[in-house]
Design a protein around this motif. Sequence first.
Motif, mmCIF file in Angstrom:
data_model
loop_
_atom_site.group_PDB
_atom_site.id
_atom_site.type_symbol
_atom_site.label_atom_id
_atom_site.label_comp_id
_atom_site.label_asym_id
_atom_site.label_seq_id
_atom_site.Cartn_x
_atom_site.Cartn_y
_atom_site.Cartn_z
ATOM 1 N N VAL A 6 0.488 -1.476 0.420
ATOM 2 C CA VAL A 6 0.059 0.053 0.080
ATOM 3 C C VAL A 6 1.202 1.330 -0.245
ATOM 4 O O VAL A 6 0.679 1.864 -0.564
ATOM 5 N N LEU A 7 1.846 1.588 1.154
ATOM 6 C CA LEU A 7 2.544 2.623 1.167
ATOM 7 C C LEU A 7 3.736 2.960 -0.055
ATOM 8 O O LEU A 7 3.289 3.719 -0.209
ATOM 9 N N GLU A 8 4.195 2.142 -0.595
ATOM 10 C CA GLU A 8 5.176 1.690 -1.320
ATOM 11 C C GLU A 8 4.683 1.901 -2.798
ATOM 12 O O GLU A 8 4.967 2.944 -3.486
ATOM 13 N N SER A 9 3.571 1.734 -2.734
ATOM 14 C CA SER A 9 3.102 1.436 -4.376
ATOM 15 C C SER A 9 2.270 3.443 -4.413
ATOM 16 O O SER A 9 1.930 4.002 -5.602
ATOM 17 N N ALA A 10 1.341 3.785 -3.603
ATOM 18 C CA ALA A 10 1.849 5.309 -3.428
ATOM 19 C C ALA A 10 2.600 6.000 -3.317
ATOM 20 O O ALA A 10 2.876 7.214 -4.221
ATOM 21 N N VAL A 11 3.317 5.685 -2.809
ATOM 22 C CA VAL A 11 4.903 6.568 -3.114
ATOM 23 C C VAL A 11 5.486 6.959 -3.960
ATOM 24 O O VAL A 11 6.141 7.206 -4.382
ATOM 25 N N ILE A 12 5.544 5.432 -4.467
ATOM 26 C CA ILE A 12 6.112 5.853 -6.125
ATOM 27 C C ILE A 12 5.292 6.214 -7.218
ATOM 28 O O ILE A 12 5.455 7.246 -7.927
ATOM 29 N N ALA A 106 10.354 2.716 -15.470
ATOM 30 C CA ALA A 106 8.083 2.759 -15.477
ATOM 31 C C ALA A 106 8.735 4.764 -14.834
ATOM 32 O O ALA A 106 8.701 5.358 -15.169
ATOM 33 N N LEU A 107 9.741 4.856 -14.017
ATOM 34 C CA LEU A 107 10.468 5.934 -12.947
ATOM 35 C C LEU A 107 10.694 6.519 -14.651
ATOM 36 O O LEU A 107 10.290 8.291 -14.482
ATOM 37 N N GLU A 108 11.683 5.881 -15.044
ATOM 38 C CA GLU A 108 12.563 6.784 -16.104
ATOM 39 C C GLU A 108 11.396 6.936 -17.025
ATOM 40 O O GLU A 108 11.147 8.426 -17.886
ATOM 41 N N ALA A 109 10.017 6.502 -17.154
ATOM 42 C CA ALA A 109 9.591 6.680 -18.494
ATOM 43 C C ALA A 109 8.372 8.147 -17.623
ATOM 44 O O ALA A 109 7.774 8.633 -18.370
ATOM 45 N N ARG A 110 8.307 8.511 -15.856
ATOM 46 C CA ARG A 110 8.289 9.429 -15.470
ATOM 47 C C ARG A 110 6.104 8.635 -16.217
ATOM 48 O O ARG A 110 5.594 9.090 -16.345
ATOM 49 N N ALA A 117 2.835 0.370 -10.516
ATOM 50 C CA ALA A 117 1.632 -1.454 -10.854
ATOM 51 C C ALA A 117 3.263 -2.210 -10.973
ATOM 52 O O ALA A 117 3.100 -3.387 -10.271
ATOM 53 N N ALA A 118 4.128 -1.895 -11.606
ATOM 54 C CA ALA A 118 5.964 -2.805 -10.788
ATOM 55 C C ALA A 118 6.025 -2.513 -9.797
ATOM 56 O O ALA A 118 6.502 -3.924 -9.052
ATOM 57 N N ASP A 143 -2.418 -10.005 -10.387
ATOM 58 C CA ASP A 143 -3.534 -10.055 -10.781
ATOM 59 C C ASP A 143 -4.950 -9.646 -10.693
ATOM 60 O O ASP A 143 -5.378 -8.066 -11.250
ATOM 61 N N ALA A 144 -5.264 -9.935 -9.464
ATOM 62 C CA ALA A 144 -6.445 -9.145 -8.206
ATOM 63 C C ALA A 144 -5.650 -7.948 -8.008
ATOM 64 O O ALA A 144 -6.891 -7.250 -8.018
ATOM 65 N N ALA A 145 -4.784 -7.711 -7.496
ATOM 66 C CA ALA A 145 -4.071 -6.328 -7.225
ATOM 67 C C ALA A 145 -4.233 -5.154 -8.393
ATOM 68 O O ALA A 145 -4.796 -4.757 -8.739
#
Length: 145
Positions: A6-12, A106-110, A117-118, A143-145
């Motif tokens: 939860v946290l790192e998906s929001a942070v990224i 994904a970060l590099e692509a902004r 997702a990654a 897949d469910a996430a």
Amino acid sequence: MQARVVLESAVITLAAARVSKAGLQRVEEALNAMREEHIRGGKPVDADRRFHLSIAEMAGNSVLVDMVGTLFDGRHGAIASRMSGGQETLGTWQTAMAEHESIYRALEARNPQAAAAAMCSHLLASHGRWISEPAEHVAKRADAA
């Protein structure tokens, strides 16, 4: 690990919106350090931690950096390691580094959605490896996430 997902998906997502050249360089340096430690046959936990913290730093919020560090340390601490059903091997670290490469791209692509997702996929897979969950169960949860 649920809290990390939860946290790192929001942070990224925040980090991807605030990507800087210097921030990307720190993430890339941590990834390179992971590769070097892996080549030497070691477990690149310190570089892995730097990778995740560098992403949190790009989000620009010190509280989030502290939370990511605390959750990371809890997963890699002595008590958690004894509770783990899985083993860290050169193969599992190779897989984790490939997942980190996807996160970095994904970060590099902004791209906040791809980055989140990654990250989510990586953390769920990492959890599966940690508890020795069969790969097909990890894939179903991702897949469910």
